[in-house]
Design an enzyme around this catalytic site. Structure first.
Site, mmCIF file in Angstrom:
data_model
loop_
_atom_site.group_PDB
_atom_site.id
_atom_site.type_symbol
_atom_site.label_atom_id
_atom_site.label_comp_id
_atom_site.label_asym_id
_atom_site.label_seq_id
_atom_site.Cartn_x
_atom_site.Cartn_y
_atom_site.Cartn_z
ATOM 1 N N HIS A 135 0.968 -1.209 0.030
ATOM 2 C CA HIS A 135 -0.045 0.129 -0.114
ATOM 3 C C HIS A 135 0.838 1.207 0.055
ATOM 4 O O HIS A 135 2.127 1.222 0.608
ATOM 5 C CB HIS A 135 -0.648 0.006 1.245
ATOM 6 N N ASP A 212 3.033 -3.635 8.432
ATOM 7 C CA ASP A 212 1.689 -2.941 8.064
ATOM 8 C C ASP A 212 0.495 -4.097 8.448
ATOM 9 O O ASP A 212 0.351 -4.965 7.860
ATOM 10 C CB ASP A 212 1.597 -2.539 6.619
ATOM 11 N N GLN A 215 -4.822 -4.908 7.567
ATOM 12 C CA GLN A 215 -5.625 -5.820 7.097
ATOM 13 C C GLN A 215 -5.490 -7.179 7.851
ATOM 14 O O GLN A 215 -5.975 -8.152 7.441
ATOM 15 C CB GLN A 215 -5.421 -6.323 5.572
ATOM 16 N N LYS A 238 -10.879 0.412 10.584
ATOM 17 C CA LYS A 238 -11.027 -1.026 9.683
ATOM 18 C C LYS A 238 -11.454 -2.123 10.640
ATOM 19 O O LYS A 238 -11.641 -3.324 10.397
ATOM 20 C CB LYS A 238 -9.538 -1.262 9.064
ATOM 21 N N CYS A 378 -4.828 2.294 -3.624
ATOM 22 C CA CYS A 378 -3.412 2.596 -3.084
ATOM 23 C C CYS A 378 -2.312 1.645 -3.208
ATOM 24 O O CYS A 378 -1.438 1.659 -2.503
ATOM 25 C CB CYS A 378 -3.746 3.246 -1.858
HETATM 26 N N1 PMP Z 1 -1.970 -0.458 4.639
HETATM 27 C C1 PMP Z 1 -2.952 -1.211 4.183
HETATM 28 C C2 PMP Z 1 -2.611 -2.684 3.910
HETATM 29 C C3 PMP Z 1 -4.397 -0.797 4.191
HETATM 30 O O1 PMP Z 1 -5.295 -1.509 3.713
HETATM 31 C C4 PMP Z 1 -4.509 0.411 4.366
HETATM 32 C C5 PMP Z 1 -6.032 1.158 4.363
HETATM 33 N N2 PMP Z 1 -6.554 0.936 2.931
HETATM 34 C C6 PMP Z 1 -3.585 1.526 4.915
HETATM 35 C C7 PMP Z 1 -2.305 0.841 4.936
HETATM 36 C C8 PMP Z 1 -3.712 2.747 5.185
HETATM 37 O O2 PMP Z 1 -4.709 2.852 6.286
HETATM 38 P P1 PMP Z 1 -5.243 4.405 6.760
HETATM 39 O O3 PMP Z 1 -5.561 4.956 5.552
HETATM 40 O O4 PMP Z 1 -6.134 4.095 7.628
HETATM 41 O O5 PMP Z 1 -3.782 5.060 7.298
#
Ligand code: PMP
Length: 423
Positions: A135, A212, A215, A238, A378
């Site tokens: 991401h 990270d 998920q 999430k 992203c």
């Molecule tokens: N890493 C991963 C794997 C994600 O799925 C997400 C959210 N789409 C993020 C980072 C970023 O999370 P946040 O927008 O809540 O900071």
């Protein structure tokens, strides 16, 4: 809900009772953001109605109550991920948590933080390792750190399905590696990384491991200590909690030595006109007025998940993941990215419908009351590697039913015909 979770669970999520474009809502976008149960909404409101006050400031009874609620939430979250209370730092979101580590390392590289921060200092020739599937939140902060320090960014390559293995990691991590940053579970492919094995290789080379966990923490039992990671990041929104708050996990000793990239009130012990001494973790990182009602609500979300049992949550989602893959795999001409049918994956699936742009797929589903995510999620480098501009992602959570997944499968099967893109 397949018998793994209480049948009445859905009734506790007011959001799910609404219609979308004249159809009962099938909310299949929890990987982007999850919905909140009444207990979480109520907890935040109750805090604001009765306990709201500045935390860690002054000595009044009211401040004692708000600070107690704030710190109790931290302890609840800490226990949920196998951490100590001082190992949990509140941030704005997961993105902010990863940035806090990368920015702290940039500070350490610039000599801020003294000799105890040496472990974080990067020099030209040092290497930061990520994967090609990250991401942007776990890629761009490391690009910036490399640019500031002269370190080199390297990446673990992914295969044609977007997954990677321990051998791929071992071939990139080496003696110059100082940081290895990767997602526990990919938000595009649903692939779960072999975290403990990667951590072992990284540590053997003296590198720090940043996970990270956006998920994974919402979906499976997690013990960061047992996984052997040094830092981890996740977001409340999430995992049935509110927006505006995320979590940085770090090993206590490391957090106490990491320079605080954002500074200001409530982070310090002593301040003179020339300099400041910082508190130990977590307060050294929580500059300014904290997201207190959000922390309280996140604590309630964690209690809710604990009440369901993360083992049961994971088992429920494993069943849905299998069904999701079956539904997609039986539609001719649709490309499923990520692990092949039969291999483990999180309860999410991204697909390409040849001849139909993902935005059109999303609109077609939306018109039938099915909410999914379309785009690059992203993760542009990963999509580029897969030869795709965008995909359509369906993702499930505790409240998702098999019926909703079947509705999605049936609607997806109609897409190509509707747009005249073949059978
Ligand atoms: N890493 C991963 C794997 C994600 O799925 C997400 C959210 N789409 C993020 C980072 C970023 O999370 P946040 O927008 O809540 O900071």
């Amino acid at each position: 809900l397949g018998g793994r979770l209480p049948a009445t669970l859905r009734d506790q999520f007011p959001y799910l009772a609404q219609e979308l474009n004249g159809h009962p809502l099938a909310y299949l976008d929890s990987a982007a953001t999850a919905q909140r149960p009444t207990a979480v909404l109520d907890a935040e409101r109750a805090y604001l109605e009765r306990s709201n006050a500045a935390v860690h400031r002054g000595a009044s009874t009211l401040v004692g109550t708000s600070t107690g609620a704030f710190e109790e939430a931290r302890a609840t979250v800490a226990a949920f991920v196998g951490a100590g209370d001082r190992e949990i730092v509140w941030t704005e979101n997961a993105t902010d948590a990863i940035n806090l580590v990368a920015l702290g390392m940039a500070d350490a590289s610039a000599g801020l933080g003294g000799s105890e921060a040496d472990v974080f200092a990067l020099r030209p020739g040092d290497e930061i390792v990520v994967t090609e599937a990250e991401h942007h939140a776990n890629l761009i902060p490391w690009q910036r750190l490399a640019a500031k320090t002269g370190a080199t960014l390297r990446w673990i390559p992914v295969g044609d399905d977007g997954t990677w293995g321990i051998d791929d990691a071992a071939s990139v991590i080496g003696d110059r590696t100082r940081v290895v940053a990767f997602a526990h579970v990919s938000n595009v492919t649903g692939f779960a990384a072999p975290v403990a094995d990667v951590a072992e290789i990284a540590h053997r080379h003296g590198a720090l491991v940043v996970l990270d966990a956006c998920q994974s923490v919402p979906h499976r039992p997690i013990d960061f200590g047992a996984l052997g990671v040094d830092f981890a990041a996740f977001s409340a929104h999430k995992m049935l909690g509110p927006t505006g708050i995320g979590v940085l996990y770090g090993r206590e000793q490391l957090l106490d030595a990491l320079p605080p990239a954002r500074t200001g009130g409530s982070t310090i012990t002593t301040v003179t006109m020339e300099r400041a001494e910082f508190l130990p973790s977590p307060h050294r990182f929580e500059a300014g007025t904290q997201p207190v009602s959000q922390a309280v609500a996140l604590g309630e979300a964690v209690r809710f998940l604990d009440g369901l049992g993360m083992g049961g949550v994971h088992a429920h989602e494993a069943e849905l993941a299998e069904l999701l893959v079956d539904e997609v795999a039986r539609i001719p001409g649709i490309r499923l990215v990520g692990p092949p049918p039969g291999a483990p994956r999180a309860a999410l699936a991204s697909v390409d419908v040849p001849g139909v742009h993902a935005h059109d797929v999303g609109q077609f589903l939306d018109a039938q009351g099915i909410a999914v995510r379309v785009g690059h999620h992203c993760a542009q480098p990963l999509h580029r590697r897969l030869g795709l501009r965008a995909t359509t992602r369906a993702s499930a959570y505790v409240y998702t039913t098999a019926d909703e997944i079947r509705r999605y499968g049936a609607a997806l099967a109609e897409v190509r015909g509707f747009f005249g893109a073949g059978a």
